[in-house]
Motif scaffolding. Sequence first.
Motif, PDB file in Angstrom:
ATOM      1  N   GLY A  11       5.697   7.829   9.283  1.00 46.06           N
ATOM      2  CA  GLY A  11       4.284   7.499   9.216  1.00 46.06           C
ATOM      3  C   GLY A  11       3.673   7.849   7.877  1.00 46.06           C
ATOM      4  N   GLN A  12       4.022   9.024   7.351  1.00 43.61           N
ATOM      5  CA  GLN A  12       3.460   9.470   6.081  1.00 43.61           C
ATOM      6  C   GLN A  12       3.846   8.533   4.940  1.00 43.61           C
ATOM      7  N   SER A  13       5.115   8.153   4.888  1.00 53.26           N
ATOM      8  CA  SER A  13       5.559   7.312   3.773  1.00 53.26           C
ATOM      9  C   SER A  13       5.033   5.879   3.904  1.00 53.26           C
ATOM     10  N   PHE A  14       4.894   5.387   5.138  1.00 53.83           N
ATOM     11  CA  PHE A  14       4.353   4.041   5.303  1.00 53.83           C
ATOM     12  C   PHE A  14       2.896   3.968   4.864  1.00 53.83           C
ATOM     13  N   VAL A  15       2.080   4.913   5.329  1.00 52.89           N
ATOM     14  CA  VAL A  15       0.667   4.901   4.955  1.00 52.89           C
ATOM     15  C   VAL A  15       0.509   5.030   3.442  1.00 52.89           C
ATOM     16  N   ALA A  16       1.295   5.905   2.832  1.00 59.79           N
ATOM     17  CA  ALA A  16       1.214   6.075   1.376  1.00 59.79           C
ATOM     18  C   ALA A  16       1.540   4.773   0.655  1.00 59.79           C
ATOM     19  N   ALA A  17       2.582   4.078   1.125  1.00 59.52           N
ATOM     20  CA  ALA A  17       2.972   2.817   0.484  1.00 59.52           C
ATOM     21  C   ALA A  17       1.899   1.755   0.674  1.00 59.52           C
ATOM     22  N   PHE A  18       1.373   1.624   1.890  1.00 65.89           N
ATOM     23  CA  PHE A  18       0.345   0.612   2.154  1.00 65.89           C
ATOM     24  C   PHE A  18      -0.897   0.861   1.305  1.00 65.89           C
ATOM     25  N   LYS A  19      -1.348   2.101   1.249  1.00 65.93           N
ATOM     26  CA  LYS A  19      -2.544   2.431   0.474  1.00 65.93           C
ATOM     27  C   LYS A  19      -2.349   2.105  -1.008  1.00 65.93           C
ATOM     28  N   GLU A  20      -1.180   2.467  -1.524  1.00 70.35           N
ATOM     29  CA  GLU A  20      -0.898   2.204  -2.941  1.00 70.35           C
ATOM     30  C   GLU A  20      -0.882   0.706  -3.241  1.00 70.35           C
ATOM     31  N   ILE A  21      -0.201  -0.052  -2.397  1.00 66.69           N
ATOM     32  CA  ILE A  21      -0.042  -1.486  -2.654  1.00 66.69           C
ATOM     33  C   ILE A  21      -1.357  -2.228  -2.459  1.00 66.69           C
ATOM     34  N   LEU A  22      -2.081  -1.925  -1.367  1.00 65.30           N
ATOM     35  CA  LEU A  22      -3.357  -2.614  -1.120  1.00 65.30           C
ATOM     36  C   LEU A  22      -4.378  -2.272  -2.202  1.00 65.30           C
ATOM     37  N   SER A  23      -4.408  -1.021  -2.645  1.00 63.22           N
ATOM     38  CA  SER A  23      -5.365  -0.618  -3.679  1.00 63.22           C
ATOM     39  C   SER A  23      -5.116  -1.342  -4.995  1.00 63.22           C
ATOM     40  N   LYS A  24      -3.856  -1.636  -5.292  1.00 59.94           N
ATOM     41  CA  LYS A  24      -3.545  -2.392  -6.505  1.00 59.94           C
ATOM     42  C   LYS A  24      -3.998  -3.844  -6.373  1.00 59.94           C
ATOM     43  N   LYS A  25      -3.830  -4.395  -5.179  1.00 55.52           N
ATOM     44  CA  LYS A  25      -4.237  -5.780  -4.953  1.00 55.52           C
ATOM     45  C   LYS A  25      -5.755  -5.917  -4.831  1.00 55.52           C
ATOM     46  N   ARG A  26      -6.384  -4.870  -4.269  1.00 51.58           N
ATOM     47  CA  ARG A  26      -7.828  -4.897  -4.025  1.00 51.58           C
ATOM     48  C   ARG A  26      -8.432  -3.553  -4.456  1.00 51.58           C
TER      49      ARG A  26
END
Length: 398
Positions: free
Chosen positions: A174-189
């Motif tokens: 869970g920790q690594s998934f949320v970190a990855a999603f936040k990083e990727i979405l923040s770059k896109k938006r």
Amino acid sequence: MKHVARLALTALLLASGAAHAQQGEIKVGEINSYSALPGFTEPYRKGMELALKQINDAGGIKGKKLVVITKDDGGKPGDALTAANELVSRDGVVMIAGGFLSNIGLALSDFAKQKKVLYIAAEPLTDAIVWSKGNDYTYRLRTSNYMQASMLAEEAAKLPAKKWATIAPNYEFGQSFVAAFKEILSKKRPDVEFVAEQWPPLNKIDAGPVLQAIDAAKPDAILNATFAGDLVKLVREGNTRGVFKDRVVVSYLTGEPEYLDPLKTETPEGWIVTGYPWYAIDTPDHKAFLDAYQALNKDYPRLGSVVGYATVKSVAAVLSATDDHSTEGLMKAMKNLKVDTPFGPVVYRAGDHQSTMGAFVGKTTQKDGKGIMTDIKFKKGEDYLPPEAEAAKLRPAN
């Protein structure tokens, strides 16, 4: 007791007399959380059995019978290590495979490094297993956290939502998934903001307080990474409280039948999910798998079925690729190994030891009282990975 007896019978069927292995056999060890997570591992076992039957019916590995000896880790890293030790030191397997929980996958990966034995991680999704804690002896089959986070963030970036909240189990996955999603979405938006996080313990979610805290933050959208029984509790409580109403929900793994099926008429409408719409995949590779699976099991496959099948196919592919079944020989054969799976051919990349297995993204809906996926897209794994040279830099220096 019935489950224990069934597991023992499965191990016996898969091993086919492995305790008295003969020169005409090649033994491989497999470890998974059979008693702890039967919703996934029972279909996984059936997928393994199908692949093993097909391989041995076709002559095995260059005339030698493939034997898979299974062990149950009970969802505990310590038990997984005990099982791995037994498989290598007592049973004499040439390699190990399997794993479900990310923390167990990391423990088995470290074991493989210390004992110098090849390990094909089947299901563990953490990026660490091939990147920050990757090693020469470990390869991973399943579409990773980073890959699926990228697929979901791609869809999330198209939404008007700016304020996000997250819910995920409080362990490595869970920790690594949320970190990855936040990083990727923040770059896109760059305009998005994460306003709340909830980290319930795995298999022990208290959904009421979790959702109360999420609702109080007033997010536009929610990212969910709970699964199995925790997902059912979350959806039920969220539907009762109206937390999901007029909010977008992006939900990791929720479209997999083993997690979607138990929701039945409680299935939420319109969640953006990754999953396995077995009923809507029209490719020759999948049709051949589906027909064979249903003929053998009189049941439809789950995502676990595909992972179990592809794991044994990967084992057979590397064993068939070389006559040298020492660890060194197998490690050489694993580099850029191509394997045919129900989702099409995948390659185990030499640069970071991640396979290019893809995943399906769609939305949840109901049909005939059951949850299904609609608006389905298949996303190729290689399109959501960094170039190999870049990924290799994420791994520890040897």
